[in-house]
Design a protein around this motif. Structure first.
Motif, PDB file in Angstrom:
ATOM      1  N   GLY A 199     -10.575  68.348   3.702  1.00 57.91           N
ATOM      2  CA  GLY A 199     -11.676  67.413   3.834  1.00 57.91           C
ATOM      3  C   GLY A 199     -11.699  66.758   5.187  1.00 57.91           C
ATOM      4  N   ALA A 200     -12.520  65.721   5.253  1.00 51.47           N
ATOM      5  CA  ALA A 200     -12.880  65.175   6.549  1.00 51.47           C
ATOM      6  C   ALA A 200     -11.789  64.294   7.147  1.00 51.47           C
ATOM      7  N   LYS A 205      -7.445  59.890   2.431  1.00 51.50           N
ATOM      8  CA  LYS A 205      -6.557  60.563   1.470  1.00 51.50           C
ATOM      9  C   LYS A 205      -5.085  60.251   1.657  1.00 51.50           C
ATOM     10  N   GLY A 295     -11.258  73.039  16.057  1.00 46.82           N
ATOM     11  CA  GLY A 295     -10.831  73.758  14.860  1.00 46.82           C
ATOM     12  C   GLY A 295     -11.799  73.465  13.724  1.00 46.82           C
ATOM     13  N   GLY A 323     -12.381  73.841   5.548  1.00 42.10           N
ATOM     14  CA  GLY A 323     -13.119  73.897   6.805  1.00 42.10           C
ATOM     15  C   GLY A 323     -14.534  73.403   6.571  1.00 42.10           C
ATOM     16  N   GLU A 326     -19.967  74.144   4.724  1.00 39.96           N
ATOM     17  CA  GLU A 326     -21.435  74.122   4.628  1.00 39.96           C
ATOM     18  C   GLU A 326     -22.056  75.083   5.641  1.00 39.96           C
ATOM     19  N   ASP A 354     -17.301  67.183  -2.431  1.00 39.87           N
ATOM     20  CA  ASP A 354     -17.563  68.366  -1.613  1.00 39.87           C
ATOM     21  C   ASP A 354     -16.786  69.588  -2.095  1.00 39.87           C
ATOM     22  N   SER A 355     -15.593  69.371  -2.625  1.00 43.36           N
ATOM     23  CA  SER A 355     -14.810  70.500  -3.148  1.00 43.36           C
ATOM     24  C   SER A 355     -15.522  71.109  -4.349  1.00 43.36           C
TER      25      SER A 355
HETATM   26  P1  ADP Z   1     -14.252  65.861  -0.921  1.00 40.82           P
HETATM   27  O1  ADP Z   1     -15.642  65.329  -1.097  1.00 40.82           O
HETATM   28  O2  ADP Z   1     -14.037  67.155  -1.637  1.00 40.82           O
HETATM   29  O3  ADP Z   1     -13.204  64.825  -1.245  1.00 40.82           O
HETATM   30  P2  ADP Z   1     -14.271  65.225   1.893  1.00 40.82           P
HETATM   31  O4  ADP Z   1     -15.479  64.361   1.697  1.00 40.82           O
HETATM   32  O5  ADP Z   1     -12.994  64.562   2.228  1.00 40.82           O
HETATM   33  O6  ADP Z   1     -14.067  66.196   0.643  1.00 40.82           O
HETATM   34  O7  ADP Z   1     -14.541  66.221   3.108  1.00 40.82           O
HETATM   35  C1  ADP Z   1     -15.569  67.179   3.112  1.00 40.82           C
HETATM   36  C2  ADP Z   1     -16.115  67.384   4.500  1.00 40.82           C
HETATM   37  O8  ADP Z   1     -15.080  67.721   5.418  1.00 40.82           O
HETATM   38  C3  ADP Z   1     -17.102  68.502   4.539  1.00 40.82           C
HETATM   39  O9  ADP Z   1     -18.353  67.986   4.883  1.00 40.82           O
HETATM   40  C4  ADP Z   1     -16.570  69.435   5.622  1.00 40.82           C
HETATM   41  O10 ADP Z   1     -17.574  69.960   6.460  1.00 40.82           O
HETATM   42  C5  ADP Z   1     -15.653  68.540   6.400  1.00 40.82           C
HETATM   43  N1  ADP Z   1     -14.637  69.313   7.147  1.00 40.82           N
HETATM   44  C6  ADP Z   1     -13.699  70.130   6.625  1.00 40.82           C
HETATM   45  N2  ADP Z   1     -12.989  70.714   7.621  1.00 40.82           N
HETATM   46  C7  ADP Z   1     -13.483  70.264   8.786  1.00 40.82           C
HETATM   47  C8  ADP Z   1     -13.176  70.487  10.159  1.00 40.82           C
HETATM   48  N3  ADP Z   1     -12.197  71.313  10.518  1.00 40.82           N
HETATM   49  N4  ADP Z   1     -13.909  69.841  11.098  1.00 40.82           N
HETATM   50  C9  ADP Z   1     -14.897  68.986  10.734  1.00 40.82           C
HETATM   51  N5  ADP Z   1     -15.242  68.726   9.459  1.00 40.82           N
HETATM   52  C10 ADP Z   1     -14.546  69.356   8.481  1.00 40.82           C
END
Ligand code: ADP
Ligand code: MG
Length: 397
Positions: A199-200, A205, A295, A323, A326, A354-355
């Motif tokens: 995630g972001a 977390k 990355g 990653g 989307e 998002d997962s």
């Molecule tokens: P969740 O909702 O499952 O808990 P998060 O909200 O923490 O997940 O994160 C989801 C976001 O993280 C997505 O929008 C995704 O595009 C972004 N993300 C994942 N990897 C990267 C990366 N390497 N660089 C930028 N954004 C990322």
């Protein structure tokens, strides 16, 4: 779970006040995703089949104490009516004489949906008005059912405070199931127990990482949060998304992981990088990220290592994409991990907005054991915290 559930009470001739999570997306007054409404159906059918009636309350959006017509639950009541195949009543407020009249006339087998509880500021207030509001809501039932897992981490009037005035307060089937997987199945997990976190932001977390380090055998890290951790180790991360003000915290996490005799934490060893975050951008796979590159996904070697560990697991918990899923081609790492989870027959639990969207996008929703319906609530459970919407329910026995 030592809390009473809908199995422990009789609904015959009773009016149940039920907190549901009908916080669904709407477009031009039509529900565009009815997942959360469908998730409440087992509890509703149970109440009605026993000869009870149900008064439903929920929030929708963040109207913050104003009567915002775009956040009305009326279209939700219409959608529910189609799903249950019979009329569903609606009343344009959640407290007051109009509601009292409707509630009084509600018969066995009937459903009444109240208007958005967040049209009243008191619902979320931190002062005594919240308690007063809860008291008024409590009038509408002979007993209380909480089936709103997505709101269970909120100490709001309709979620937890109402139980001060209305007992027994019991868990619905959805809440019970979420607790079964996110608490019981992880507290007594079959091992190896592997968690995948992405995630972001690492800051979202940190507590999840700290809690999981004491519970799981292997913690696999991906997503943008990996770059804050890698940078804190002194590695080059180019222009990757990093939280520079969280580098100290990231070092602390690495030390915790190092010192944990229980858990092995892995960071990505290779990366899919690009100069810009754009669909179809030219990509490279690298171990060391050049200055002008970012990355955007885990690389093939990382995927292979992670997939092997997932394959040998008996319990898997996943939160956060690997990653930028989307935007292709940066969805491949997340897809590979999702596919690996789908291929095993271990207990697999997925939480996080998002997962869950990623799993759905890859068409693998049916291949995992449990998909959580609550983003924030599931994260708080993975942090090891108590949920007000659960602790406020009546104890068993
Ligand atoms: P969740 O909702 O499952 O808990 P998060 O909200 O923490 O997940 O994160 C989801 C976001 O993280 C997505 O929008 C995704 O595009 C972004 N993300 C994942 N990897 C990267 C990366 N390497 N660089 C930028 N954004 C990322
Ligand atoms: Mg998210």
């Amino acid at each position: 779970m030592n809390k009473m559930t809908v199995r422990d009470v009789s609904f015959a001739g009773k009016r149940a006040l039920v907190r549901v999570d009908f916080n669904v997306p709407l477009k031009a007054g039509v529900v565009t995703d009815d997942t959360r409404i469908r998730a409440a159906l087992p509890t509703l059918s149970h109440i009605l089949e026993q000869g009870g009636s149900a008064v439903l309350m929920s929030h929708l959006g963040r109207p913050d104490g104003t009567r915002d017509p775009e956040a009305s639950l009326k279209p939700v009541a219409e959608c529910l009516s189609k799903l249950v195949g019979k009329p569903v009543q609606f009343v344009d407020d959640c407290i007051g004489d109009g509601v009292r009249e409707k509630v009084k006339n509600l018969k066995a087998g009937e459903i009444l949906v109240l208007e958005n509880v967040r049209f009243h500021k008191a619902e979320t207030a931190k002062d005594d008005s919240c308690r007063e509001f809860a008291k008024q809501l409590a009038e509408w039932g002979d007993l209380f059912v909480n089936d709103a897992f997505g709101s269970a981490h909120r100490p709001h009037a309709s979620v937890s405070r109402v139980t001060e005035f209305l007992q027994p307060a019991v868990a619905g089937f959805l809440l019970e199931k979420e607790i079964e997987y996110l608490v019981n199945k992880t507290a007594h997990a079959e091992r190896p127990f592997v968690a995948i976190l992405g995630g972001a932001k690492v800051s979202d977390k940190i507590k999840v990482i700290q809690n999981l380090l004491t519970k799981v055998d292997v913690l696999l890290i991906g997503g943008a949060m990996a770059y804050t951790l890698l940078k804190s180790k002194g590695l080059k991360v180019g222009s990757s998304r990093v939280e520079d003000d969280k580098l100290d915290l990231a070092s602390d996490i690495l030390i915790d992981a190092e010192e944990s005799r229980k858990c092995q934490m892995l960071l990505p060893c290779d990366h899919v990088v690009a100069e810009k975050l754009e669909a179809g951008a030219a990509t490279q796979v690298v171990k060391d990220i050049p200055d002008n590159m970012m990355g955007l996904d885990i690389g093939p070697e990382t995927r292979k290592t992670y997939k092997d560990l997932i394959q040998s697991a008996k319990t898997v918990v996943w939160n956060g994409p690997m990653g930028v899923f989307e935007i292709p081609p940066f969805d491949e790492g997340t897809r590979d991990i999702a596919q690996a989870i789908a291929n095993t027959d271990c207990v697999s639990i997925i939480g996080g907005g998002d997962s869950v969207a990623a799993i759905a996008k890859f068409g693998l929703t049916d291949k995992v054991t449990h998909i959580s319906t609550g983003g924030g609530a599931s994260l708080e459970l993975l942090e090891g915290r108590d949920l007000p919407g659960l602790t406020s329910l009546t104890d068993k026995g």
